[in-house]
Enzyme design. Structure first.
Site, short mmCIF file in Angstrom:
data_model
loop_
_atom_site.label_atom_id
_atom_site.label_comp_id
_atom_site.label_asym_id
_atom_site.label_seq_id
_atom_site.Cartn_x
_atom_site.Cartn_y
_atom_site.Cartn_z
N TYR A 89 102.81 55.18 2.60
CA TYR A 89 103.17 55.42 4.00
C TYR A 89 104.54 54.88 4.38
CZ TYR A 89 98.14 56.26 4.37
OH TYR A 89 96.86 56.74 4.20
N HIS A 114 105.20 57.80 11.10
CA HIS A 114 104.21 56.95 11.78
C HIS A 114 104.46 55.46 11.54
CE1 HIS A 114 100.94 57.55 14.39
NE2 HIS A 114 99.93 57.42 13.57
N TYR A 132 95.39 49.20 9.07
CA TYR A 132 95.69 50.63 9.20
C TYR A 132 95.78 50.99 10.68
CZ TYR A 132 95.38 51.19 4.19
OH TYR A 132 95.61 51.07 2.85
N ASN A 182 94.67 53.16 12.83
CA ASN A 182 93.55 53.42 13.74
C ASN A 182 92.77 52.17 14.12
OD1 ASN A 182 94.37 56.02 13.45
ND2 ASN A 182 92.47 56.79 12.56
N ASN A 206 96.72 56.84 18.14
CA ASN A 206 95.50 56.12 17.77
C ASN A 206 95.68 54.61 17.68
OD1 ASN A 206 93.89 58.42 17.70
ND2 ASN A 206 94.33 58.82 15.54
#
Length: 200
Positions: free
Chosen positions: A27, A32, A76, A78, A124
């Site tokens: 990532y 994001h 993470y 979320n 989120n």
């Protein structure tokens, strides 16, 4: 930065600066992970490295007489609120001294917006923070990632890697983000909003 004996001062004002993202090399270069990228730029500027602690990578240091905690949650995106809540409680940091940095799909690429409260906007990470700490009244710095050619599903776009042609402009804007963060710490929210929101 000041000497470490100030860590033990009970009256020192504390700040928790959270950059949102997802841990791991998969990532690292995604849109994001904008929050992680800004904190990584700060670490390069001030020559420090993050340490892996409970629910996050964290670094703390004294700046202008204030104790700063920089946090990259490892829960993470979320579940970002789990990490934020843990470190708020552990270090007894006031809600007004929390700053959350995130990407924003609805703001044009490279623009910043600093707000003292608000909804999640479908993000989120912000949604989970609100759930865990029980309020939307926390300061957030949003970085726009919207492009004119945006047409993909939101998930695939925000989890896609930055394009090479975007990178130079991106890093020049991250430097402005750093200015905003330290102005928030030194000058306060309202003055910083007045200084930066109209121009960014």
């Amino acid at each position: 930065m000041s000497s470490s004996h100030l860590y033990n001062c009970k009256n020192i004002e504390k700040f928790l600066i959270i950059g949102l993202g997802n841990p791991g090399c998969l990532y690292k270069k995604t849109r994001h992970n904008l929050g992680f990228m800004i904190l990584d730029q700060i670490s390069k500027k001030y020559f420090f490295s993050f340490s892996k602690k409970k629910f996050g990578f964290i670094y703390k240091f004294i700046y202008n007489g204030k104790l700063l905690f920089f946090l990259k949650p490892t829960t993470y995106m979320n579940n970002s609120g789990i990490s934020v809540k843990y470190w708020m409680i552990k270090e007894k940091i006031l809600l007004k001294n929390i700053l959350v940095i995130s990407d924003d799909i609805y703001l044009n690429f490279g623009s910043f917006r600093l707000r003292k409260k608000g909804g999640s906007g479908g993000h989120n990470g912000l949604k989970n923070i609100e759930k865990e700490i029980g309020t939307s009244h926390y300061t957030r710095l949003r970085f726009g990632i919207k492009k004119n050619h945006f047409y993909k599903k939101v998930d695939s776009y925000v989890l896609g890697n930055w394009k090479k042609e975007e990178m130079n402009y991106l890093f020049s804007r991250l430097d402005i983000g750093i200015e905003i963060i330290f102005s928030f710490i030194i000058n306060g929210l309202q003055k910083t909003m007045n200084m930066f929101n109209r121009y960014t």
